[in-house]
Design a protein around this motif. Structure first.
Motif, PDB file in Angstrom:
ATOM      1  N   ASP A 186       0.810  -1.220   0.000  1.00  0.00           N
ATOM      2  CA  ASP A 186       0.000   0.000   0.000  1.00  0.00           C
ATOM      3  C   ASP A 186       0.839   1.265   0.000  1.00  0.00           C
ATOM      4  OD1 ASP A 186       1.094  -0.250   2.469  1.00  0.00           O
ATOM      5  OD2 ASP A 186      -0.772   0.016   3.597  1.00  0.00           O
ATOM      6  N   GLY A 187       2.125   1.139  -0.380  1.00  0.00           N
ATOM      7  CA  GLY A 187       2.994   2.299  -0.378  1.00  0.00           C
ATOM      8  C   GLY A 187       3.696   2.525   0.945  1.00  0.00           C
ATOM      9  N   ASN A 188       3.272   1.840   1.982  1.00  0.00           N
ATOM     10  CA  ASN A 188       3.914   1.929   3.289  1.00  0.00           C
ATOM     11  C   ASN A 188       4.659   0.639   3.596  1.00  0.00           C
ATOM     12  OD1 ASN A 188       2.930   4.536   3.928  1.00  0.00           O
ATOM     13  ND2 ASN A 188       0.949   3.635   4.472  1.00  0.00           N
ATOM     14  N   GLU A 209       6.952   3.609   7.487  1.00  0.00           N
ATOM     15  CA  GLU A 209       7.389   4.482   6.411  1.00  0.00           C
ATOM     16  C   GLU A 209       8.874   4.237   6.149  1.00  0.00           C
ATOM     17  OE1 GLU A 209       6.421   8.476   7.516  1.00  0.00           O
ATOM     18  OE2 GLU A 209       4.382   7.972   8.091  1.00  0.00           O
ATOM     19  N   ALA A 210       9.318   4.550   4.940  1.00  0.00           N
ATOM     20  CA  ALA A 210      10.717   4.346   4.574  1.00  0.00           C
ATOM     21  C   ALA A 210      11.605   5.358   5.283  1.00  0.00           C
ATOM     22  CB  ALA A 210      10.873   4.484   3.057  1.00  0.00           C
ATOM     23  N   LEU A 221      14.838  11.735  12.709  1.00  0.00           N
ATOM     24  CA  LEU A 221      14.504  10.844  11.600  1.00  0.00           C
ATOM     25  C   LEU A 221      13.703  11.593  10.556  1.00  0.00           C
ATOM     26  CD1 LEU A 221      13.276   7.677  13.537  1.00  0.00           C
ATOM     27  CD2 LEU A 221      15.426   7.867  12.276  1.00  0.00           C
ATOM     28  N   THR A 222      13.985  11.302   9.283  1.00  0.00           N
ATOM     29  CA  THR A 222      13.154  11.774   8.184  1.00  0.00           C
ATOM     30  C   THR A 222      12.622  10.549   7.463  1.00  0.00           C
ATOM     31  OG1 THR A 222      14.534  13.740   7.922  1.00  0.00           O
ATOM     32  CG2 THR A 222      13.022  13.210   6.114  1.00  0.00           C
ATOM     33  N   LEU A 223      11.298  10.447   7.374  1.00  0.00           N
ATOM     34  CA  LEU A 223      10.630   9.270   6.829  1.00  0.00           C
ATOM     35  C   LEU A 223       9.797   9.647   5.620  1.00  0.00           C
ATOM     36  CD1 LEU A 223       9.309   8.032  10.283  1.00  0.00           C
ATOM     37  CD2 LEU A 223      11.418   7.276   9.182  1.00  0.00           C
ATOM     38  N   LEU A 224       9.484   8.656   4.802  1.00  0.00           N
ATOM     39  CA  LEU A 224       8.697   8.885   3.596  1.00  0.00           C
ATOM     40  C   LEU A 224       7.564   7.886   3.479  1.00  0.00           C
ATOM     41  CD1 LEU A 224       8.314  10.155   0.684  1.00  0.00           C
ATOM     42  CD2 LEU A 224       9.806   8.300  -0.119  1.00  0.00           C
ATOM     43  N   SER A 225       6.353   8.400   3.294  1.00  0.00           N
ATOM     44  CA  SER A 225       5.240   7.597   2.813  1.00  0.00           C
ATOM     45  C   SER A 225       5.174   7.852   1.312  1.00  0.00           C
ATOM     46  CB  SER A 225       3.932   8.009   3.487  1.00  0.00           C
ATOM     47  OG  SER A 225       2.855   7.252   2.977  1.00  0.00           O
ATOM     48  N   GLU A 226       5.473   6.847   0.543  1.00  0.00           N
ATOM     49  CA  GLU A 226       5.761   7.053  -0.873  1.00  0.00           C
ATOM     50  C   GLU A 226       4.530   7.460  -1.682  1.00  0.00           C
ATOM     51  OE1 GLU A 226       7.367   3.325  -2.000  1.00  0.00           O
ATOM     52  OE2 GLU A 226       9.044   3.454  -0.606  1.00  0.00           O
ATOM     53  N   ARG A 231      -2.165   7.961  -5.276  1.00  0.00           N
ATOM     54  CA  ARG A 231      -1.832   7.920  -3.854  1.00  0.00           C
ATOM     55  C   ARG A 231      -0.947   9.110  -3.488  1.00  0.00           C
ATOM     56  NH1 ARG A 231       0.710   3.281  -3.737  1.00  0.00           N
ATOM     57  NH2 ARG A 231       2.811   4.130  -3.789  1.00  0.00           N
ATOM     58  N   ARG A 232      -1.401   9.954  -2.583  1.00  0.00           N
ATOM     59  CA  ARG A 232      -0.604  11.075  -2.105  1.00  0.00           C
ATOM     60  C   ARG A 232       0.417  10.579  -1.088  1.00  0.00           C
ATOM     61  NH1 ARG A 232      -3.090  16.102  -2.559  1.00  0.00           N
ATOM     62  NH2 ARG A 232      -1.176  16.926  -1.612  1.00  0.00           N
ATOM     63  N   GLY A 233       1.551  11.194  -1.084  1.00  0.00           N
ATOM     64  CA  GLY A 233       2.584  10.833  -0.132  1.00  0.00           C
ATOM     65  C   GLY A 233       2.852  11.959   0.843  1.00  0.00           C
ATOM     66  N   HIS A 234       3.712  11.702   1.821  1.00  0.00           N
ATOM     67  CA  HIS A 234       4.103  12.742   2.755  1.00  0.00           C
ATOM     68  C   HIS A 234       5.469  12.433   3.351  1.00  0.00           C
ATOM     69  CE1 HIS A 234       1.829   9.810   5.312  1.00  0.00           C
ATOM     70  NE2 HIS A 234       2.892   9.980   6.088  1.00  0.00           N
TER      71      HIS A 234
END
Length: 397
Positions: A186-188, A209-210, A221-226, A231-234
């Motif tokens: 699901d991108g996560n 999140e990545a 930490l810096t994380l990514l929801s792709e 699908r919107r990311g953040h």
């Protein structure tokens, strides 16, 4: 040797020892560190056991030196990593080629046809001195120092009976931190582990999140929801008990934002492709987007790359002003035939200008998207980019 365990507790453990044709006739893959003149050094692939049909020597226990690429080749008959291509290959900075016998290369489910097989995972540190991989003998994730031969097994559970490696490996900042992300649909991420190698500690992150960045001093930490199609990311920044989230816009101009991001020092960067993946090979980068992870402000810069680059991914920050871009290029009248990462550029985040710092030109074929890139952190000079070809008609044009 101690096993790395959650929260730094230690217990004793016994340790057991798409298909692309790579461009030929180009400059060698020995993009060595140092000044521009040393970067243009040459080597003989034949003398380095780099021919596609030869079985390279095993990686020596010590003194292998920095490596720049890792890949799986494939057999011309089966189109899979079988026979002499069944093990990961490593390209050293000086052009030597090795195989990695103890890493999981390609795994086929018993009783099933070959197309059910899946590759193992491998990552190379930015300075090329360490590698991380799925060890075949005991299904462990391990980090190996190529100079000393020291091996750190990491406390990360790998599901028995799974094909290949159902996770992603990525060094964070340097060779001292490794992120292990179990793959989700699901991108996560299903589960994220951050290992600090030299400290021999492992932290299970409560975020699916990545991991893009981990400041070893502050712990930020810096994380990514792709982001992806539909699908919107953040971006999420975590500092102690504080957490802030920055939404990623759906588009830069008229083009969808998707693909890999890299983050460092309160900034994240991404290359936006020309068309959606459904348009075939035309994923030419049209925007370099740079995000302020505090305010969410996005800056768009026109990237300057050779016109025959069909795709480019931001994979890391090289320094304060440049990101590392892994790219693939075409030949005239041919489909895209160099894998992503065969050409490695440093791209200025203010001007968009790029310089070639690494090339993968080992003869043979790379299996799907298995080309791993590393060893770029110390490169300061430029390589000749080689002839720029007129690209064929691409994708949805």
């Amino acid at each position: 040797m101690n096993e790395m365990t959650t929260n730094g507790n230690r217990t004793a453990a016994a340790i057991t020892g798409l298909m692309f044709v790579v461009a030929s006739g180009a400059a060698p893959a020995s993009a060595m560190t140092g000044n521009a003149s040393s970067l243009r050094g040459t080597f003989d692939p034949a003398s380095a056991s780099a021919t596609a049909s030869a079985l390279p020597p095993a990686l020596p226990a010590t003194g292998a030196g920095p490596v720049t690429f890792g890949y799986l080749c494939f057999d011309k008959k089966t189109y899979e990593p079988t026979g002499v291509c069944a093990q990961w290959r490593l390209v050293a900075a000086d052009g030597r080629l090795y195989r990695l016998p103890d890493a999981l290369g390609f795994e086929v489910k018993k009783g099933k046809p070959p197309e059910t097989g899946m590759p193992g995972k491998l990552a190379i540190s930015p300075d090329g001195t360490r590698i991380a991989y799925h060890r075949a003998s005991d299904d462990r994730v391990v980090v190996r120092d190529l100079e000393t031969g020291k091996i750190w097994p990491i406390d990360h559970s790998i599901a028995r009976g799974s094909l290949g490696s159902p996770f992603q490996l990525a060094f964070v900042r340097d060779g001292r931190q490794l992120a292990i992300s179990d793959e989700g649909t699901d991108g996560n991420r299903k589960d994220v582990t951050l290992a600090r190698i030299d400290e021999e500690t492992v932290r299970r992150l409560p975020y699916r999140e990545a991991v893009l960045d981990s400041d070893p001093e502050s712990g930020k930490l810096t994380l990514l929801s792709e982001p992806g199609l539909g699908r919107r990311g953040h971006l999420t920044v975590v500092e102690g008990d504080r957490k802030r989230r920055v939404k990623i816009p759906e588009k830069a101009g008229k083009h969808l934002i998707w693909g890999p991001f890299a983050a460092r020092d309160d900034r994240a960067a991404n290359l936006v492709p020309k068309d959606a993946p459904a348009c075939g090979p035309d994923m030419t980068p049209v925007w370099l987007t740079v995000f302020d992870t505090g305010s969410g402000r996005m800056t768009k810069i026109r990237p300057s790359l050779p016109k025959d680059v069909y795709r480019g991914d931001v994979i890391d920050w090289l320094n304060r002003d440049e990101v590392v871009v892994a790219a693939g290029r075409e030949r005239p009248g041919k489909a895209a035939n160099s894998p992503i990462g065969a050409y490695v550029y440093a791209m200025n985040v203010k001007s968009g200008k790029s310089r070639l710092i690494r090339k993968f030109t080992v003869p043979g074929k790379v299996y799907q998207d298995t080309l791993a890139v590393g060893g770029y952190a110390e490169v300061t000079g430029n390589l000749s980019a080689g002839k720029v070809n007129k690209p064929k008609k691409r994708g949805c044009e």
